[in-house]
Design an enzyme around this catalytic site. Sequence first.
Site, PDB file in Angstrom:
ATOM      1  N   ILE A 151      13.855 -18.111  -2.008  1.00  0.00           N
ATOM      2  CA  ILE A 151      15.072 -18.402  -1.249  1.00  0.00           C
ATOM      3  C   ILE A 151      14.982 -17.683   0.101  1.00  0.00           C
ATOM      4  O   ILE A 151      14.839 -16.460   0.141  1.00  0.00           O
ATOM      5  CB  ILE A 151      16.328 -17.945  -2.024  1.00  0.00           C
ATOM      6  CG1 ILE A 151      16.370 -18.635  -3.403  1.00  0.00           C
ATOM      7  CG2 ILE A 151      17.603 -18.261  -1.234  1.00  0.00           C
ATOM      8  CD1 ILE A 151      17.490 -18.159  -4.302  1.00  0.00           C
ATOM      9  N   TYR A 152      15.047 -18.448   1.167  1.00  0.00           N
ATOM     10  CA  TYR A 152      14.961 -17.903   2.522  1.00  0.00           C
ATOM     11  C   TYR A 152      16.084 -18.504   3.356  1.00  0.00           C
ATOM     12  O   TYR A 152      16.441 -19.657   3.167  1.00  0.00           O
ATOM     13  CB  TYR A 152      13.617 -18.265   3.166  1.00  0.00           C
ATOM     14  CG  TYR A 152      12.414 -17.812   2.362  1.00  0.00           C
ATOM     15  CD1 TYR A 152      11.822 -16.583   2.601  1.00  0.00           C
ATOM     16  CD2 TYR A 152      11.892 -18.604   1.338  1.00  0.00           C
ATOM     17  CE1 TYR A 152      10.734 -16.151   1.857  1.00  0.00           C
ATOM     18  CE2 TYR A 152      10.797 -18.183   0.582  1.00  0.00           C
ATOM     19  CZ  TYR A 152      10.224 -16.962   0.846  1.00  0.00           C
ATOM     20  OH  TYR A 152       9.150 -16.537   0.110  1.00  0.00           O
ATOM     21  N   ARG A 153      16.613 -17.730   4.290  1.00  0.00           N
ATOM     22  CA  ARG A 153      17.699 -18.282   5.112  1.00  0.00           C
ATOM     23  C   ARG A 153      17.115 -19.151   6.236  1.00  0.00           C
ATOM     24  O   ARG A 153      16.039 -18.856   6.769  1.00  0.00           O
ATOM     25  CB  ARG A 153      18.560 -17.157   5.686  1.00  0.00           C
ATOM     26  CG  ARG A 153      17.867 -16.306   6.728  1.00  0.00           C
ATOM     27  CD  ARG A 153      18.777 -15.193   7.253  1.00  0.00           C
ATOM     28  NE  ARG A 153      18.229 -14.556   8.425  1.00  0.00           N
ATOM     29  CZ  ARG A 153      18.058 -13.237   8.559  1.00  0.00           C
ATOM     30  NH1 ARG A 153      18.388 -12.405   7.589  1.00  0.00           N
ATOM     31  NH2 ARG A 153      17.558 -12.741   9.681  1.00  0.00           N
ATOM     32  N   ASP A 261      23.424 -10.806   6.777  1.00  0.00           N
ATOM     33  CA  ASP A 261      22.727 -10.974   5.499  1.00  0.00           C
ATOM     34  C   ASP A 261      23.095  -9.855   4.530  1.00  0.00           C
ATOM     35  O   ASP A 261      24.153  -9.237   4.665  1.00  0.00           O
ATOM     36  CB  ASP A 261      21.205 -11.071   5.756  1.00  0.00           C
ATOM     37  CG  ASP A 261      20.493 -11.914   4.699  1.00  0.00           C
ATOM     38  OD1 ASP A 261      20.905 -11.882   3.533  1.00  0.00           O
ATOM     39  OD2 ASP A 261      19.508 -12.599   5.035  1.00  0.00           O
TER      40      ASP A 261
END
Length: 444
Positions: A151-153, A261
């Site tokens: 999962i990466y933004r 974040d």
Amino acid sequence: MPFRDLRHFIDFLECEGELVRVTRQVNAKFGIAGGIRKMSDQNGPALLFQNIEGYKIPVVGGLFATWNRTAMALGTTSDKAVEKFLKAKNNLLKPKLVSKAPCKECILTEEEVDLRKFPIPTHHERDAGPYITGGVQVSKDPQTKIQNAGIYRQQVKGRSNLVIHCSKTSHLRRHFDMMENQGNPLELAIAIGLDPAIHIAAAAKVPYGLDEIEVAGGLRENPVEVVKCETVDITVPATSEIVIEGKMLPNIREPEGPFADICGQYESTPGDPVIQISAITHRYNPIFQTIFTGFPITENHILNSLTQSALCYEDVISTFPGVKAVNISPAGCSFHAVLSLKQSYPSEAKRLILAVLGKMNLLRRVVVVDEDIDVFDDLMVEWALATRVNAEQDIIVLPRVGRARPDPSATGALTSVYGIDATIPCELNFDLAKVPGADKFEIP
Ligand code: MN
């Protein structure tokens, strides 16, 4: 019984009183995040926003914002979630390839590709714009052909472009670096709106080369069905609500952020890789899923805490069989670990601190307490820190160490990491004072 897909999990949560539908109109900018923020702060339900200004597609968020719901996603209770995760990691199930899949009900290519059709939320006040935060990025090792899911933004940069934030230590970055070094793009797919076991597996920092979709299979005790993408050589979960296909372009960087974040403050990167989208496929009436992050505690913190605590326990238990429990706490942004240990030799706690700091590259602080301290009880941990630590001999500071993500309190890439031995010094006779019978007292 595993959940078939996101819709199945939503229905289940609604029946349990753990999800509420929001029918009044909200804005994708702050409106969605505002609801999830408030519910996260009061242990409230997950939210399904059905009426988003300017869009036909609903957005769900906050699914993992409590321990209870995250455990429900694994078909267990919060006290058994770590055990369940570790069992799954050691009972991997390969995905099953299917040819027909719900995620192919609508296929958008070329001119039809337009991210503006989707209600991608803007979470925080000074965020640079809409971000995809609940997507699982799937890419392939160019040599071994083993897929990775993480999962990466990603920041939206126009109708068919995203900028993706992936740190130097991430598995996606390893794939990208290998391709970029040869001047080639890296194909990837972003799966949004998934069976929750897939999200939990993708959030886990399992060793490189282990396909998280196989971990998800273990969690579900049933293989994940996957289907081939349309424009890239990648397979994705068949029941994904939305799949974005594209390529990470070599030798191109664009500024990313600011974005609030996991530290609860704004971060930005001067140059991150750019994704050129080649297709978007989705189910009929798709549901967009966002994963909220920011000041703790959010669902991002809980996903990290569960998986990191489990992996840390598994990493140390063979060398330190006296380890009783591990808590990488959500409030510590996944940077603080507390471990309880029954020591088998004097100052074994210091060895354990070094081992954990060496292995877990997200951690800044490791506290080791005795087995009589409940690592999940902040009061007991603070009491141990207050009564069992002699700072000059019990605190180890390692200066100028690299971490998996930039440290908000450090300038540059290096920071200091530290350990606190909060176990009773072996030369002292230390008794936790108890009142006989207090536990049995009842108000007459
Ligand atoms: Mn991985």
